[in-house]
Design a protein around this motif. Sequence first.
Motif, short mmCIF file in Angstrom:
data_model
loop_
_atom_site.label_atom_id
_atom_site.label_comp_id
_atom_site.label_asym_id
_atom_site.label_seq_id
_atom_site.Cartn_x
_atom_site.Cartn_y
_atom_site.Cartn_z
N MET A 1 -86.94 12.33 -30.73
CA MET A 1 -87.91 12.04 -31.75
C MET A 1 -89.32 11.98 -31.16
O MET A 1 -89.97 10.96 -31.14
N ASN B 1 -93.41 12.78 -30.73
CA ASN B 1 -94.51 12.78 -31.68
C ASN B 1 -94.75 14.20 -32.17
O ASN B 1 -95.01 15.10 -31.40
N ARG C 1 -97.10 19.81 -24.61
CA ARG C 1 -96.38 19.20 -25.73
C ARG C 1 -95.84 20.25 -26.68
O ARG C 1 -94.68 20.21 -27.06
N HIS D 1 -87.21 18.84 -26.67
CA HIS D 1 -86.93 17.41 -26.87
C HIS D 1 -86.02 17.22 -28.08
O HIS D 1 -85.08 16.42 -28.06
N LEU E 1 -82.59 17.74 -27.06
CA LEU E 1 -82.02 16.59 -26.33
C LEU E 1 -81.59 15.50 -27.30
O LEU E 1 -80.52 14.91 -27.16
N ASP E 2 -82.46 15.24 -28.26
CA ASP E 2 -82.13 14.22 -29.27
C ASP E 2 -80.80 14.56 -29.94
O ASP E 2 -79.97 13.69 -30.18
N TYR F 1 -94.38 15.04 -16.46
CA TYR F 1 -94.55 14.77 -17.90
C TYR F 1 -93.20 14.43 -18.55
O TYR F 1 -93.10 13.54 -19.39
N VAL F 2 -92.16 15.14 -18.13
CA VAL F 2 -90.85 14.96 -18.77
C VAL F 2 -90.31 13.55 -18.48
O VAL F 2 -89.85 12.85 -19.40
N GLY G 1 -92.71 10.80 -19.97
CA GLY G 1 -92.56 10.72 -21.43
C GLY G 1 -91.24 10.10 -21.82
O GLY G 1 -91.14 9.43 -22.86
N SER G 2 -90.23 10.29 -20.98
CA SER G 2 -88.92 9.73 -21.33
C SER G 2 -88.97 8.21 -21.44
O SER G 2 -88.14 7.59 -22.10
N GLY H 1 -89.15 7.04 -25.20
CA GLY H 1 -87.85 6.92 -25.88
C GLY H 1 -87.00 5.81 -25.28
O GLY H 1 -86.21 5.16 -25.96
N LEU I 1 -86.75 2.46 -26.94
CA LEU I 1 -85.78 2.35 -28.04
C LEU I 1 -84.36 2.30 -27.49
O LEU I 1 -83.53 1.50 -27.91
C1 HEM Z 1 -82.57 12.34 -22.50
C2 HEM Z 1 -83.73 12.52 -21.92
C3 HEM Z 1 -85.09 12.45 -22.60
C4 HEM Z 1 -86.22 12.95 -22.07
C5 HEM Z 1 -86.36 13.67 -20.75
C6 HEM Z 1 -87.29 12.66 -23.01
C7 HEM Z 1 -88.62 13.02 -22.83
C8 HEM Z 1 -89.66 12.66 -23.66
C9 HEM Z 1 -91.03 13.06 -23.51
C10 HEM Z 1 -91.57 14.00 -22.44
C11 HEM Z 1 -91.75 12.45 -24.48
C12 HEM Z 1 -93.27 12.54 -24.68
C13 HEM Z 1 -93.63 13.40 -25.89
C14 HEM Z 1 -95.15 13.38 -26.10
O1 HEM Z 1 -95.86 14.13 -25.41
O2 HEM Z 1 -95.62 12.60 -26.92
C15 HEM Z 1 -90.84 11.66 -25.26
C16 HEM Z 1 -91.19 10.87 -26.32
C17 HEM Z 1 -90.30 10.20 -27.10
N1 HEM Z 1 -88.94 10.26 -27.02
FE1 HEM Z 1 -87.85 11.17 -25.59
N2 HEM Z 1 -86.79 12.00 -24.09
C18 HEM Z 1 -85.42 11.86 -23.89
C19 HEM Z 1 -84.52 11.32 -24.76
C20 HEM Z 1 -84.85 10.68 -25.92
C21 HEM Z 1 -83.90 10.15 -26.85
C22 HEM Z 1 -82.37 10.23 -26.74
C23 HEM Z 1 -84.61 9.56 -27.82
C24 HEM Z 1 -84.04 8.87 -29.03
C25 HEM Z 1 -84.36 7.65 -29.30
C26 HEM Z 1 -86.02 9.74 -27.53
C27 HEM Z 1 -87.07 9.26 -28.28
C28 HEM Z 1 -88.41 9.46 -28.00
C29 HEM Z 1 -89.51 8.84 -28.73
C30 HEM Z 1 -89.39 7.85 -29.88
C31 HEM Z 1 -90.69 9.31 -28.16
C32 HEM Z 1 -92.11 8.90 -28.53
C33 HEM Z 1 -92.65 9.68 -29.65
C34 HEM Z 1 -94.07 9.19 -29.89
O3 HEM Z 1 -94.26 8.04 -30.23
O4 HEM Z 1 -94.98 9.97 -29.68
N3 HEM Z 1 -86.11 10.44 -26.37
N4 HEM Z 1 -89.57 11.81 -24.73
#
Ligand code: HEM
Length: 197
Positions: A1, A3, A22, A29, A32-33, A114-115, A118-119, A122, A125
Amino acid sequence: MPNTTAPAVRGFDATSVLAEVRSATRGTHDALDALLPHGLRNLRDYGRYLGALLPLAEWLALGHRGDWAGRDAAWHDGVRLDCLRADCATLGVASAATGAPAPATRAHWLGGCYVIEGSALGARLLARDVSALATGHPEVRGARRFLDHITADPPRWGRFVRLLATLPDAHAAAATSGARDGFAIVHSRLAPGGITA
Ligand code: HEM
């Protein structure tokens, strides 16, 4: 999820390196979700999550070059890798080398950072899922060093995206390529059948 609308840090040009990274990786992303559709509500998924991030953290740690240290010391986070390794050992999650070539340039490496940086968004949560999971699986209490570490400093993300957004435009392709490589490493561990970065 991730942005899908406004940038997390105001005032950056929509054509900045950050914006390009992005937009190039948003779909990955989402993929992955889709591989963790219920978050981390069971032990197997928590193990998959840790096991997918471990090779990324290793790739970044091994790929960091000493001559970048002055500027990028904060992003070369050995403690994060130690925490991940310890959590994986606690849960019996195996490590696996990525086989990905080392980042070619600093911009490429920062794209990979960045990856994992940024993780942490998430992870805030997902940490709630892991707290709930510990009720039925007490061993999880001793295996949340990584989540605790990467969620301990919320302003860190703002500092990181500021750096990415101010990279010269000429570095956009390398940073995007690094971010694609980083997501591919994670994706390949979560979905052994394929990589869609
Ligand atoms: C499994 C490995 C994961 C990686 C490597 C990853 C990576 C990232 C990255 C790079 C961002 C930054 C995006 C941006 O530029 O704003 C991000 C944001 C986010 N990710 Fe993940 N993510 C992962 C899994 C998850 C999962 C399973 C969830 C489910 C809850 C999640 C929820 C979010 C949320 C809520 C944001 C913030 C969105 C925002 O407020 O802008 N992520 N993630």
